[in-house]
Design an enzyme around this catalytic site. Structure first.
Site, PDB file in Angstrom:
ATOM      1  N   SER A   1      17.246  29.406 -19.017  1.00 19.74           N
ATOM      2  CA  SER A   1      16.273  28.066 -19.722  1.00 19.74           C
ATOM      3  C   SER A   1      16.405  26.957 -18.631  1.00 19.74           C
ATOM      4  O   SER A   1      16.231  27.308 -17.424  1.00 19.74           O
ATOM      5  CB  SER A   1      17.060  28.019 -21.048  1.00 19.74           C
ATOM      6  N   ASN A   2      16.153  25.811 -19.414  1.00 22.52           N
ATOM      7  CA  ASN A   2      15.982  24.614 -18.614  1.00 22.52           C
ATOM      8  C   ASN A   2      16.829  23.113 -19.631  1.00 22.52           C
ATOM      9  O   ASN A   2      17.313  23.409 -20.174  1.00 22.52           O
ATOM     10  CB  ASN A   2      14.359  23.882 -18.235  1.00 22.52           C
TER      11      ASN A   2
END
Ligand code: C5P
Length: 217
Positions: A21-22
């Site tokens: 993810s980020n």
């Protein structure tokens, strides 16, 4: 107007407990959705996993992966007058997704990845010419150069360029410093301000755009 807003990160699972993810918090997209609703627009928010509560009176679809976000955007695109693609969509996902938790002894040091679909690329083929499509560009360097490239390549009407190398702007924080670049070459560098105020500036640009195009008709 009917405004479709995407926000937050996506998660690309490799097994039931691990994902790529980020750092997107969703704050900028939620601020845009809330401000648009306060201005009397009908808003649909498509949100990745974030720890925010959707603004009151805003319909919200909660999604997880880039593929879910693509499906949700495509399902609502014809409805929308404006799409604000604020989400930080993952560009890569694990090639294989295990249905059971992988044991560390079974895992390889390298993870095989494949590209996710670029949602704005898909939108480009399906959009109507009277829809307004707005993208974001989160960059650490050569911000305007990359943002201009994305504006053209993704067929956008406006791109919001974001300097994420600053501690007081971009991911996670409540403030943002953005530059708006439109397809006609217009450029507006906005000062560091709250994400709510940045949302107001973006929606002011949208209102001006529709005022000008209706005057031309
Ligand atoms: O190419 P890049 O991810 O930097 O472009 C950012 C813009 O593209 C954002 O508006 C983001 O929401 C959108 N995007 C997308 N599909 C992806 C990745 C990003 O629509 N797979």
């Amino acid at each position: 107007m009917k405004i479709l807003v995407t926000a937050g990160p996506t998660r690309e699972y490799l097994d039931p407990v691990r994902f790529l993810s980020n750092r997107s918090s969703g704050k900028m997209g939620y601020a845009i959705a809330g401000e648009a609703q306060r201005r009397g627009h009908t808003v649909h928010l498509i949100s990745g996993p974030v720890s925010l509560v959707a603004p009151a009176h805003v319909a919200c679809s909660h999604i997880c992966s880039a593929r879910d976000m693509l499906d949700a955007v495509m399902a609502h695109l014809a409805w929308a007058d404006v799409l604000v693609m604020c989400a930080a969509v993952a560009d890569w996902r694990p090639r294989r997704v295990a249905s059971q938790k992988l044991k560390k002894t079974d895992m390889q040091a390298e993870l095989a990845l494949e590209r996710t679909a670029d949602i704005l690329e898909a939108v480009k083929c399906k959009r109507r010419s009277n829809q307004l499509i707005i993208g974001f560009a989160a960059e650490t360097h050569d911000i305007l150069k990359y943002a201009k490239k994305k504006l053209v390549h993704k067929g956008l009407d406006l791109i919001v360029a974001n300097d994420i190398s600053r501690k007081d702007a971009g991911f996670g924080v409540d403030t943002n410093a953005v530059t708006l670049l439109d397809k006609k070459g217009g450029q507006w560098e906005l000062p560091l301000q709250s994400k709510n105020n940045a949302a107001r500036s973006i929606l002011d640009w949208v209102t001006r755009y529709f005022d000008q195009t209706s005057q031309l008709r």
